[in-house]
Design a protein around this motif. Structure first.
Motif, PDB file in Angstrom:
ATOM      1  N   ILE A 147       0.835  -1.204   0.000  1.00 16.60           N
ATOM      2  CA  ILE A 147       0.000   0.000   0.000  1.00 16.60           C
ATOM      3  C   ILE A 147       0.868   1.252   0.000  1.00 16.60           C
ATOM      4  N   ILE A 148       1.946   1.231   0.771  1.00 17.64           N
ATOM      5  CA  ILE A 148       2.848   2.395   0.797  1.00 17.64           C
ATOM      6  C   ILE A 148       3.419   2.657  -0.593  1.00 17.64           C
ATOM      7  N   LEU A 149       3.952   1.632  -1.245  1.00 20.77           N
ATOM      8  CA  LEU A 149       4.499   1.839  -2.590  1.00 20.77           C
ATOM      9  C   LEU A 149       3.409   2.232  -3.585  1.00 20.77           C
ATOM     10  N   SER A 150       2.205   1.709  -3.393  1.00 19.58           N
ATOM     11  CA  SER A 150       1.093   2.072  -4.281  1.00 19.58           C
ATOM     12  C   SER A 150       0.770   3.550  -4.196  1.00 19.58           C
ATOM     13  N   ALA A 151       0.954   4.148  -3.037  1.00 21.43           N
ATOM     14  CA  ALA A 151       0.693   5.577  -2.881  1.00 21.43           C
ATOM     15  C   ALA A 151       1.590   6.408  -3.798  1.00 21.43           C
ATOM     16  N   PHE A 152       2.711   5.842  -4.205  1.00 20.00           N
ATOM     17  CA  PHE A 152       3.666   6.550  -5.057  1.00 20.00           C
ATOM     18  C   PHE A 152       3.570   6.111  -6.519  1.00 20.00           C
ATOM     19  N   SER A 153       2.433   5.593  -6.914  1.00 20.42           N
ATOM     20  CA  SER A 153       2.271   5.050  -8.261  1.00 20.42           C
ATOM     21  C   SER A 153       2.502   6.077  -9.364  1.00 20.42           C
ATOM     22  N   THR A 154       2.232   7.350  -9.110  1.00 18.03           N
ATOM     23  CA  THR A 154       2.491   8.347 -10.162  1.00 18.03           C
ATOM     24  C   THR A 154       3.982   8.490 -10.444  1.00 18.03           C
ATOM     25  N   PHE A 155       4.804   7.945  -9.567  1.00 16.13           N
ATOM     26  CA  PHE A 155       6.252   8.012  -9.753  1.00 16.13           C
ATOM     27  C   PHE A 155       6.829   6.690 -10.257  1.00 16.13           C
ATOM     28  N   THR A 156       5.959   5.691 -10.420  1.00  8.51           N
ATOM     29  CA  THR A 156       6.458   4.378 -10.825  1.00  8.51           C
ATOM     30  C   THR A 156       5.700   3.759 -11.990  1.00  8.51           C
ATOM     31  N   LEU A 157       4.443   4.079 -12.162  1.00 10.88           N
ATOM     32  CA  LEU A 157       3.670   3.454 -13.236  1.00 10.88           C
ATOM     33  C   LEU A 157       4.003   4.093 -14.586  1.00 10.88           C
ATOM     34  N   PRO A 158       4.203   3.265 -15.603  1.00 13.09           N
ATOM     35  CA  PRO A 158       4.613   3.756 -16.913  1.00 13.09           C
ATOM     36  C   PRO A 158       3.690   4.816 -17.510  1.00 13.09           C
ATOM     37  N   MET A 159       2.414   4.751 -17.212  1.00 17.34           N
ATOM     38  CA  MET A 159       1.502   5.735 -17.800  1.00 17.34           C
ATOM     39  C   MET A 159       1.838   7.168 -17.368  1.00 17.34           C
ATOM     40  N   PHE A 160       2.598   7.316 -16.283  1.00 13.39           N
ATOM     41  CA  PHE A 160       2.979   8.637 -15.785  1.00 13.39           C
ATOM     42  C   PHE A 160       4.391   9.057 -16.203  1.00 13.39           C
ATOM     43  N   LYS A 161       5.074   8.237 -16.997  1.00 15.37           N
ATOM     44  CA  LYS A 161       6.485   8.469 -17.316  1.00 15.37           C
ATOM     45  C   LYS A 161       6.769   9.861 -17.879  1.00 15.37           C
ATOM     46  N   ASP A 162       5.811  10.438 -18.591  1.00 18.02           N
ATOM     47  CA  ASP A 162       6.032  11.775 -19.154  1.00 18.02           C
ATOM     48  C   ASP A 162       6.057  12.864 -18.086  1.00 18.02           C
ATOM     49  N   THR A 163       5.572  12.559 -16.900  1.00 19.77           N
ATOM     50  CA  THR A 163       5.583  13.549 -15.810  1.00 19.77           C
ATOM     51  C   THR A 163       6.853  13.468 -14.964  1.00 19.77           C
ATOM     52  N   TRP A 164       7.669  12.459 -15.190  1.00 22.18           N
ATOM     53  CA  TRP A 164       8.845  12.243 -14.343  1.00 22.18           C
ATOM     54  C   TRP A 164       9.951  13.271 -14.574  1.00 22.18           C
ATOM     55  N   SER A 165       9.873  13.998 -15.641  1.00 23.52           N
ATOM     56  CA  SER A 165      10.888  15.015 -15.918  1.00 23.52           C
ATOM     57  C   SER A 165      10.376  16.440 -15.676  1.00 23.52           C
ATOM     58  N   LEU A 166       9.181  16.561 -15.165  1.00 25.55           N
ATOM     59  CA  LEU A 166       8.637  17.891 -14.891  1.00 25.55           C
ATOM     60  C   LEU A 166       9.374  18.531 -13.715  1.00 25.55           C
ATOM     61  N   PRO A 167       9.459  19.834 -13.694  1.00 21.57           N
ATOM     62  CA  PRO A 167      10.200  20.522 -12.622  1.00 21.57           C
ATOM     63  C   PRO A 167       9.619  20.309 -11.221  1.00 21.57           C
ATOM     64  N   ASP A 168       8.339  19.967 -11.137  1.00 19.24           N
ATOM     65  CA  ASP A 168       7.718  19.775  -9.814  1.00 19.24           C
ATOM     66  C   ASP A 168       7.779  18.324  -9.327  1.00 19.24           C
ATOM     67  N   TYR A 169       8.590  17.492  -9.975  1.00 18.58           N
ATOM     68  CA  TYR A 169       8.708  16.062  -9.627  1.00 18.58           C
ATOM     69  C   TYR A 169       8.999  15.861  -8.131  1.00 18.58           C
ATOM     70  N   HIS A 170      10.017  16.519  -7.631  1.00 15.36           N
ATOM     71  CA  HIS A 170      10.395  16.351  -6.226  1.00 15.36           C
ATOM     72  C   HIS A 170       9.318  16.915  -5.305  1.00 15.36           C
ATOM     73  N   LEU A 171       8.749  18.037  -5.653  1.00 22.04           N
ATOM     74  CA  LEU A 171       7.679  18.633  -4.856  1.00 22.04           C
ATOM     75  C   LEU A 171       6.486  17.681  -4.758  1.00 22.04           C
ATOM     76  N   ARG A 172       6.103  17.097  -5.867  1.00 24.06           N
ATOM     77  CA  ARG A 172       4.971  16.146  -5.856  1.00 24.06           C
ATOM     78  C   ARG A 172       5.297  14.919  -5.014  1.00 24.06           C
ATOM     79  N   PHE A 173       6.549  14.467  -5.079  1.00 26.18           N
ATOM     80  CA  PHE A 173       6.959  13.345  -4.237  1.00 26.18           C
ATOM     81  C   PHE A 173       6.788  13.707  -2.764  1.00 26.18           C
ATOM     82  N   GLU A 174       7.295  14.862  -2.372  1.00 26.15           N
ATOM     83  CA  GLU A 174       7.216  15.282  -0.965  1.00 26.15           C
ATOM     84  C   GLU A 174       5.767  15.479  -0.518  1.00 26.15           C
TER      85      GLU A 174
END
Length: 184
Positions: A147-174
């Motif tokens: 469940i913990i890792l699932s909460a971070f799915s926007t950072f791991t699921l391929p469908m979100f890969k285009d968002t991984w290089s956005l400038p707010d990546y770290h902010l969204r993680f936090e």
């Protein structure tokens, strides 16, 4: 070709090599057999079917290029919550780096692993166990780490890969971390 003892490892390594050489995310079993100088049927002594081989290739890639690149020393942390934060941050970045460095294998991994939740659970099991042990969670199941890792799915699921290089990546993680940190 020099005669080698045919093993699962050799077949998986050959598949990886052929993917890199051909720049195609899937190679025929006949091509793998030819590269190994064996019959197509000989592969089935090690894998029940084509999907079983490709899942093994993907799982091996995931272990090598994602899980093995989570460079967090468990014993360097006294604060388990800080360890978990850093572990997940390392995990999501290993996934992002794996995508950026080898999109072909990432696509193959997506096709065979990421679209099947049961295979994905199996591939992620080493991560779940590591979290479970470090966080001292009840070891009767792996629900909480999953469940913990699932909460971070926007950072791991391929469908979100285009968002991984956005400038707010770290902010969204936090921000995601802030949502779960009091429940870990």
């Amino acid at each position: 070709m020099e005669k080698h003892k045919i093993t699962r490892r050799l077949i998986i390594n050959t598949a990886h090599t052929l993917i890199q050489e051909t720049q195609k995310s899937e190679i025929s079993l006949s091509k793998i057999a030819s590269a190994l100088n064996i019959t197509h049927a000989a592969i089935y002594k090690h894998f029940k079917d084509k999907q079983d081989l490709w899942i093994a290739v993907c799982a091996d890639w995931f272990q090598t290029y994602i899980i093995n690149n989570i460079d967090i020393k468990d014993d360097a942390y006294d604060d388990n919550q800080l360890w978990l934060h850093d572990y997940i941050w390392a995990f999501v970045n290993a996934k992002k780096n794996a995508y950026q460095s080898n999109q072909l294998m990432f696509e193959l991994n997506t096709y065979y692993v990421e679209k099947n939740p049961f295979i994905l659970q199996k591939v992620l099991k080493p991560c779940f166990i590591r979290i479970q042990q470090k966080m001292n969670y009840d070891d009767s199941n792996l629900y909480k780490p999953e469940i913990i890792l699932s909460a971070f799915s926007t950072f791991t699921l391929p469908m979100f890969k285009d968002t991984w290089s956005l400038p707010d990546y770290h902010l969204r993680f936090e921000m995601t971390w802030d949502l779960i940190k009091y429940n870990v």
